[in-house]
Design a protein around this motif. Structure first.
Motif, PDB file in Angstrom:
ATOM      1  N   LYS A 265      12.648  61.498 -16.657  1.00  0.00           N
ATOM      2  CA  LYS A 265      13.496  62.561 -17.199  1.00  0.00           C
ATOM      3  C   LYS A 265      14.900  62.493 -16.607  1.00  0.00           C
ATOM      4  O   LYS A 265      15.904  62.652 -17.327  1.00  0.00           O
ATOM      5  CB  LYS A 265      12.863  63.928 -16.914  1.00  0.00           C
ATOM      6  CG  LYS A 265      13.650  65.090 -17.504  1.00  0.00           C
ATOM      7  CD  LYS A 265      12.936  66.414 -17.240  1.00  0.00           C
ATOM      8  CE  LYS A 265      13.732  67.572 -17.845  1.00  0.00           C
ATOM      9  NZ  LYS A 265      13.050  68.883 -17.615  1.00  0.00           N
ATOM     10  N   GLU A 266      14.999  62.216 -15.299  1.00  0.00           N
ATOM     11  CA  GLU A 266      16.307  62.136 -14.647  1.00  0.00           C
ATOM     12  C   GLU A 266      17.061  60.878 -15.058  1.00  0.00           C
ATOM     13  O   GLU A 266      18.296  60.874 -15.104  1.00  0.00           O
ATOM     14  CB  GLU A 266      16.140  62.184 -13.130  1.00  0.00           C
ATOM     15  CG  GLU A 266      15.635  63.537 -12.623  1.00  0.00           C
ATOM     16  CD  GLU A 266      15.353  63.530 -11.135  1.00  0.00           C
ATOM     17  OE1 GLU A 266      15.312  62.429 -10.533  1.00  0.00           O
ATOM     18  OE2 GLU A 266      15.178  64.621 -10.563  1.00  0.00           O
ATOM     19  N   ALA A 267      16.328  59.788 -15.331  1.00  0.00           N
ATOM     20  CA  ALA A 267      16.899  58.542 -15.870  1.00  0.00           C
ATOM     21  C   ALA A 267      18.072  58.022 -15.047  1.00  0.00           C
ATOM     22  O   ALA A 267      19.068  57.542 -15.595  1.00  0.00           O
ATOM     23  CB  ALA A 267      17.321  58.741 -17.328  1.00  0.00           C
ATOM     24  N   ARG A 268      17.927  58.045 -13.751  1.00  0.00           N
ATOM     25  CA  ARG A 268      19.011  57.517 -12.919  1.00  0.00           C
ATOM     26  C   ARG A 268      19.089  56.001 -12.999  1.00  0.00           C
ATOM     27  O   ARG A 268      20.070  55.404 -12.576  1.00  0.00           O
ATOM     28  CB  ARG A 268      18.810  57.980 -11.474  1.00  0.00           C
ATOM     29  CG  ARG A 268      18.974  59.495 -11.330  1.00  0.00           C
ATOM     30  CD  ARG A 268      18.496  60.004 -10.004  1.00  0.00           C
ATOM     31  NE  ARG A 268      19.318  59.526  -8.908  1.00  0.00           N
ATOM     32  CZ  ARG A 268      19.040  59.732  -7.617  1.00  0.00           C
ATOM     33  NH1 ARG A 268      17.916  60.385  -7.302  1.00  0.00           N
ATOM     34  NH2 ARG A 268      19.821  59.280  -6.679  1.00  0.00           N
ATOM     35  N   PHE A 269      18.063  55.365 -13.534  1.00  0.00           N
ATOM     36  CA  PHE A 269      18.090  53.910 -13.741  1.00  0.00           C
ATOM     37  C   PHE A 269      18.649  53.558 -15.117  1.00  0.00           C
ATOM     38  O   PHE A 269      18.626  52.416 -15.547  1.00  0.00           O
ATOM     39  CB  PHE A 269      16.698  53.290 -13.586  1.00  0.00           C
ATOM     40  CG  PHE A 269      15.593  54.036 -14.282  1.00  0.00           C
ATOM     41  CD1 PHE A 269      15.622  54.265 -15.649  1.00  0.00           C
ATOM     42  CD2 PHE A 269      14.515  54.516 -13.553  1.00  0.00           C
ATOM     43  CE1 PHE A 269      14.606  54.941 -16.287  1.00  0.00           C
ATOM     44  CE2 PHE A 269      13.480  55.198 -14.188  1.00  0.00           C
ATOM     45  CZ  PHE A 269      13.538  55.412 -15.569  1.00  0.00           C
TER      46      PHE A 269
ATOM     47  N   ARG B  15      19.097  53.608 -19.336  1.00  0.00           N
ATOM     48  CA  ARG B  15      18.242  53.504 -20.508  1.00  0.00           C
ATOM     49  C   ARG B  15      16.934  52.784 -20.153  1.00  0.00           C
ATOM     50  O   ARG B  15      16.943  51.736 -19.529  1.00  0.00           O
ATOM     51  CB  ARG B  15      18.977  52.735 -21.614  1.00  0.00           C
ATOM     52  CG  ARG B  15      18.135  52.465 -22.861  1.00  0.00           C
ATOM     53  CD  ARG B  15      18.952  51.757 -23.926  1.00  0.00           C
ATOM     54  NE  ARG B  15      19.506  50.503 -23.438  1.00  0.00           N
ATOM     55  CZ  ARG B  15      18.857  49.341 -23.424  1.00  0.00           C
ATOM     56  NH1 ARG B  15      17.596  49.281 -23.841  1.00  0.00           N
ATOM     57  NH2 ARG B  15      19.437  48.253 -22.973  1.00  0.00           N
ATOM     58  N   LEU B  16      15.806  53.361 -20.580  1.00  0.00           N
ATOM     59  CA  LEU B  16      14.499  52.777 -20.297  1.00  0.00           C
ATOM     60  C   LEU B  16      14.334  51.455 -21.038  1.00  0.00           C
ATOM     61  O   LEU B  16      14.602  51.363 -22.238  1.00  0.00           O
ATOM     62  CB  LEU B  16      13.389  53.747 -20.714  1.00  0.00           C
ATOM     63  CG  LEU B  16      11.946  53.298 -20.467  1.00  0.00           C
ATOM     64  CD1 LEU B  16      11.675  53.103 -18.986  1.00  0.00           C
ATOM     65  CD2 LEU B  16      10.970  54.332 -21.052  1.00  0.00           C
TER      66      LEU B  16
ATOM     67  N   PHE C  19      11.854  50.056 -26.309  1.00  0.00           N
ATOM     68  CA  PHE C  19      11.200  49.674 -25.050  1.00  0.00           C
ATOM     69  C   PHE C  19       9.716  49.507 -25.300  1.00  0.00           C
ATOM     70  O   PHE C  19       9.205  49.859 -26.375  1.00  0.00           O
ATOM     71  CB  PHE C  19      11.448  50.719 -23.959  1.00  0.00           C
ATOM     72  CG  PHE C  19      10.791  52.047 -24.237  1.00  0.00           C
ATOM     73  CD1 PHE C  19       9.523  52.332 -23.740  1.00  0.00           C
ATOM     74  CD2 PHE C  19      11.432  53.008 -25.001  1.00  0.00           C
ATOM     75  CE1 PHE C  19       8.909  53.542 -24.007  1.00  0.00           C
ATOM     76  CE2 PHE C  19      10.819  54.227 -25.271  1.00  0.00           C
ATOM     77  CZ  PHE C  19       9.564  54.495 -24.768  1.00  0.00           C
ATOM     78  N   SER C  20       9.013  48.989 -24.299  1.00  0.00           N
ATOM     79  CA  SER C  20       7.561  48.807 -24.376  1.00  0.00           C
ATOM     80  C   SER C  20       6.900  49.459 -23.168  1.00  0.00           C
ATOM     81  O   SER C  20       7.475  49.539 -22.083  1.00  0.00           O
ATOM     82  CB  SER C  20       7.202  47.326 -24.416  1.00  0.00           C
ATOM     83  OG  SER C  20       7.712  46.715 -25.582  1.00  0.00           O
ATOM     84  N   ALA C  21       5.674  49.916 -23.368  1.00  0.00           N
ATOM     85  CA  ALA C  21       4.833  50.428 -22.281  1.00  0.00           C
ATOM     86  C   ALA C  21       3.648  49.479 -22.125  1.00  0.00           C
ATOM     87  O   ALA C  21       2.913  49.233 -23.084  1.00  0.00           O
ATOM     88  CB  ALA C  21       4.350  51.843 -22.591  1.00  0.00           C
TER      89      ALA C  21
ATOM     90  N   GLY D 283      14.864  50.122 -15.890  1.00  0.00           N
ATOM     91  CA  GLY D 283      15.910  50.675 -16.725  1.00  0.00           C
ATOM     92  C   GLY D 283      17.096  49.734 -16.781  1.00  0.00           C
ATOM     93  O   GLY D 283      17.103  48.682 -16.126  1.00  0.00           O
ATOM     94  N   GLU D 284      18.089  50.102 -17.539  1.00  0.00           N
ATOM     95  CA  GLU D 284      19.260  49.243 -17.702  1.00  0.00           C
ATOM     96  C   GLU D 284      20.001  49.040 -16.384  1.00  0.00           C
ATOM     97  O   GLU D 284      20.598  47.983 -16.153  1.00  0.00           O
ATOM     98  CB  GLU D 284      20.206  49.852 -18.739  1.00  0.00           C
ATOM     99  CG  GLU D 284      21.356  48.949 -19.148  1.00  0.00           C
ATOM    100  CD  GLU D 284      22.141  49.509 -20.301  1.00  0.00           C
ATOM    101  OE1 GLU D 284      22.985  48.770 -20.845  1.00  0.00           O
ATOM    102  OE2 GLU D 284      21.922  50.686 -20.673  1.00  0.00           O
ATOM    103  N   TYR D 285      19.930  50.022 -15.489  1.00  0.00           N
ATOM    104  CA  TYR D 285      20.693  49.934 -14.247  1.00  0.00           C
ATOM    105  C   TYR D 285      19.835  49.988 -12.989  1.00  0.00           C
ATOM    106  O   TYR D 285      20.373  50.032 -11.882  1.00  0.00           O
ATOM    107  CB  TYR D 285      21.726  51.073 -14.178  1.00  0.00           C
ATOM    108  CG  TYR D 285      22.614  51.148 -15.379  1.00  0.00           C
ATOM    109  CD1 TYR D 285      23.444  50.082 -15.733  1.00  0.00           C
ATOM    110  CD2 TYR D 285      22.633  52.290 -16.180  1.00  0.00           C
ATOM    111  CE1 TYR D 285      24.259  50.147 -16.848  1.00  0.00           C
ATOM    112  CE2 TYR D 285      23.445  52.366 -17.292  1.00  0.00           C
ATOM    113  CZ  TYR D 285      24.260  51.293 -17.628  1.00  0.00           C
ATOM    114  OH  TYR D 285      25.067  51.370 -18.731  1.00  0.00           O
TER     115      TYR D 285
END
Length: 348
Positions: A138-142, A144-145, A222-224, A243-245
């Motif tokens: 939810k925070e997505a600090r990394f 885009r998944l 993305f994939s799981a 994630g992207e970063y």
């Protein structure tokens, strides 16, 4: 103060002794009145004031019982849940709620027609590691998944004798056992995938049931990846999220099951807290520099499930585990079976 919910437990094997029983014992909003044990009396030590019955019909005949916990082997879920609804009882059923999605749809329709509560015991929504994963995503600090990977690996070379879980049929094995949890977690995080690709195997020597799966759930961008094997002596991370970063890693398993198996009751403010040695690691780029930090694991708490059941019955609150969600999970599992049998990707 609202009236207690009177409960009957339909069996007292592992799930009754470890999961349902201890939580119901410590929650004063519930009173366990009846427990079905066909020949033993194991429940007496945990529930000395409850009455042991020898048949399911006797259990359902008790007019004071409002809620029935159907925690028998998977093959009996459909018929026993249907019987409970026909007796006017609310139902908590172990996962998977039924072996076929058509059966589960029938049960959902029956519960709605009689205005009865129906939910599935997806307790691992309240594992500490999974609750932490939800927060991190939810925070997505990394950024885009890109890819989500989850493992539930064990090391069990032996074939346990005299257990239904080792008897070969189309519904036995880890997919309908541990896979019910892992696919449910992916569903909670991401919803229904666009496509499913699954590989199911038997890896133990002399094994007869599926004890390995490699499942790929494809979403828009993305994939799981969900993996399980009974022959992993030295497991890697439980969760890996790219994630992207940046990347998040989390090792170890939620400790509640081991505590419950050791005879501990789920009580106190410290229940479900994890030692800092097992906290996850988040690595990400910030201002062209790589940052690495520990992510404290949120406490796991299986008690939340039954708290919600009470609130749904007495306060008209929304169910946290809806049977329609269990239906979608079961359809994904059926797609896994089809993908493996036909050696192809199945589009949903």
């Amino acid at each position: 103060m609202e009236k207690q919910v009177v409960v009957a437990i339909a069996s007292f094997g592992m799930s009754g002794q470890v999961f349902h029983g201890p939580t119901l014992k410590v929650d004063s909003n519930f009173r366990v009145k009846l427990i079905l044990e066909r020949s033993k009396t194991l429940s007496q030590s945990m529930f000395p004031n409850a009455r042991i019955v020898r048949t399911y019909e006797e259990l359902l005949a008790d007019e004071e019982v409002e809620l029935v916990v159907v925690n028998t082997p998977d093959e009996f879920h459909y018929e026993m849940v249907k019987q409970a609804f026909n007796a006017g009882k609310h139902v908590v059923v172990e996962k998977p709620a039924a072996q076929k999605s058509s059966q589960l749809q029938e049960l959902i329709n029956l519960a709605k027609s009689q205005n009865l509560l129906f939910t599935v015991y997806q307790n691992r929504r309240w594992d500490g590691d999974f609750r932490t994963v939800q927060k991190v995503i939810k925070e997505a600090r990394f950024g885009r998944l890109v890819e989500f990977e989850s493992h539930y690996d064990r090391y069990r070379t032996e074939i346990t004798a005299d257990t239904w879980k080792e008897e070969p049929d189309e519904f036995s094995g880890v997919l309908y056992n541990l896979g019910s949890h892992m696919i449910d977690q992916a569903f909670v995080l991401f919803g229904i995938p666009k496509a499913v690709t699954a590989h199911l195997k038997v890896v133990r020597t002399a094994g007869k049931v599926t004890d390995y799966y490699d499942i790929r759930l494809d979403y828009d961008n993305f994939s799981a990846l969900l993996k399980c094997s009974y022959l992993v002596l030295d497991p890697g991370p439980r969760y890996t999220i790219h994630g992207e970063y940046g990347t998040f890693y989390k090792s170890g398993l939620d400790g509640q099951e081991d505590l419950l198996k050791a005879g501990n009751l789920p009580e106190g403010e410290d229940w479900g807290k994890e030692d800092a040695d097992w906290w996850g690691t988040l690595v990400y780029n910030e201002n062209d520099e790589q940052v690495e930090e520990l992510v404290e694991t949120l406490p796991g708490d299986y008690r939340i499930f039954y708290t919600n059941i009470f609130d749904a019955l007495r306060k008209n609150k929304e169910l946290l585990v809806k049977p329609e969600e269990a239906l979608e999970v079961l359809k994904i599992m059926e797609a896994c079976v089809k993908s493996n049998a036909e050696k192809r990707t199945v589009f949903l």
